[in-house]
Scaffold this motif. Structure first.
Motif, PDB file in Angstrom:
ATOM      1  N   VAL A  14       0.855  -1.183   0.000  1.00 60.48           N
ATOM      2  CA  VAL A  14       0.000   0.000   0.000  1.00 60.48           C
ATOM      3  C   VAL A  14       0.893   1.236   0.000  1.00 60.48           C
ATOM      4  O   VAL A  14       1.713   1.420   0.905  1.00 60.48           O
ATOM      5  CB  VAL A  14      -0.946   0.018   1.215  1.00 60.48           C
ATOM      6  N   GLU A  67      -6.604   2.745   8.177  1.00 60.42           N
ATOM      7  CA  GLU A  67      -7.084   1.503   8.795  1.00 60.42           C
ATOM      8  C   GLU A  67      -8.379   1.051   8.134  1.00 60.42           C
ATOM      9  O   GLU A  67      -8.546  -0.125   7.803  1.00 60.42           O
ATOM     10  CB  GLU A  67      -7.346   1.710  10.290  1.00 60.42           C
ATOM     11  N   LEU A  70      -7.722  -0.446   4.693  1.00 59.85           N
ATOM     12  CA  LEU A  70      -7.200  -1.813   4.781  1.00 59.85           C
ATOM     13  C   LEU A  70      -8.301  -2.794   5.171  1.00 59.85           C
ATOM     14  O   LEU A  70      -8.370  -3.912   4.642  1.00 59.85           O
ATOM     15  CB  LEU A  70      -6.043  -1.883   5.783  1.00 59.85           C
ATOM     16  N   LEU A  75      -7.239  -6.425   3.444  1.00 63.56           N
ATOM     17  CA  LEU A  75      -5.825  -6.678   3.172  1.00 63.56           C
ATOM     18  C   LEU A  75      -5.167  -7.264   4.413  1.00 63.56           C
ATOM     19  O   LEU A  75      -5.427  -6.830   5.530  1.00 63.56           O
ATOM     20  CB  LEU A  75      -5.116  -5.388   2.760  1.00 63.56           C
ATOM     21  N   ALA A  78       0.009  -6.671   5.022  1.00 62.81           N
ATOM     22  CA  ALA A  78       0.342  -5.611   4.065  1.00 62.81           C
ATOM     23  C   ALA A  78       1.644  -4.909   4.443  1.00 62.81           C
ATOM     24  O   ALA A  78       1.965  -4.762   5.618  1.00 62.81           O
ATOM     25  CB  ALA A  78      -0.789  -4.587   4.003  1.00 62.81           C
ATOM     26  N   ARG A 100      -3.264  -5.762  10.425  1.00 62.77           N
ATOM     27  CA  ARG A 100      -3.160  -5.952   8.976  1.00 62.77           C
ATOM     28  C   ARG A 100      -1.794  -5.511   8.417  1.00 62.77           C
ATOM     29  O   ARG A 100      -1.499  -5.751   7.272  1.00 62.77           O
ATOM     30  CB  ARG A 100      -4.273  -5.194   8.265  1.00 62.77           C
TER      31      ARG A 100
END
Length: 196
Positions: A14, A67, A70, A75, A78, A100
């Motif tokens: 990301v 947050e 995600l 995800l 990540a 995550r």
């Protein structure tokens, strides 16, 4: 609603952009990274073409938004990679041990000078940041977006201004003139100390 792009296949990566830019900042690196990762790049609220909600644009707000991003995409494991406030957001989520996030690449994490790091860019940036704190005058200055002012501030934030493509500068200028954008940016400047 958040604007985002995705490309490639592999582990989730990301990309988190800097203050007052947008996901297009990563245009040249996404194709290369997509050879090894599923790349996601997102525009924060009040940036790029994401919504511009009335909110307190402070560090906690941006961390909560990422947050939520995600979570919405489910995800896992990540890697968050970001520059400036993007690097700080990634570090904040890692410090929270957010489930995550597996890895962080933080490039020049924001900020310094009690959140006024942007003021170091140029004398014009110092003036804009100083005026942002003044009631009425701050709002007035933020509404009067001028391309040379924006270019001067962005040029001062990079080692070689010639590496900012002219079409990207024009795109960021157009985005900065979206309805309500000045309010979001003003809120971000007035809450800049939250990044310390």
């Amino acid at each position: 609603r958040l604007r985002y792009i995705t490309a490639g296949e592999g582990p989730a990566l990301v990309l988190l952009h800097t203050l007052r830019t947008q996901l297009d900042l990563f245009g040249k690196v996404v194709p290369e990274l997509a050879k090894h990762f599923t790349v996601y790049a997102v525009d924060y609220p009040g940036h790029g073409y994401s919504d511009i909600p009335p909110a307190r644009y402070d560090a906690a707000f941006f961390a909560e938004v990422v947050e939520g991003f995600l979570d919405a995409l489910d995800l896992r494991d990540a890697t968050l990679a970001g520059g400036s406030i993007g690097g700080s957001i990634a570090l904040m989520l890692a410090a929270r041990r957010y489930r995550r996030v597996a890895r962080v690449v933080a490039i020049n994490p924001y900020d310094y000078a009690e959140g006024r790091g942007m003021a170091r860019s140029s004398w014009i940036a110092r003036l804009v940041v100083a005026l942002a704190d003044l009631p009425i005058l701050g709002e007035t200055v933020m509404r009067m977006r001028q391309f040379p002012v924006m270019k001067s501030i962005l040029d001062g934030g990079v080692a070689d201004p010639d590496h900012i493509p002219p079409d990207m500068l024009m795109e960021m200028y157009r985005v900065g003139n979206r309805r309500g954008h000045y309010r979001a940016f003003l809120s971000l400047l007035r809450n800049a100390g939250s990044w310390e």
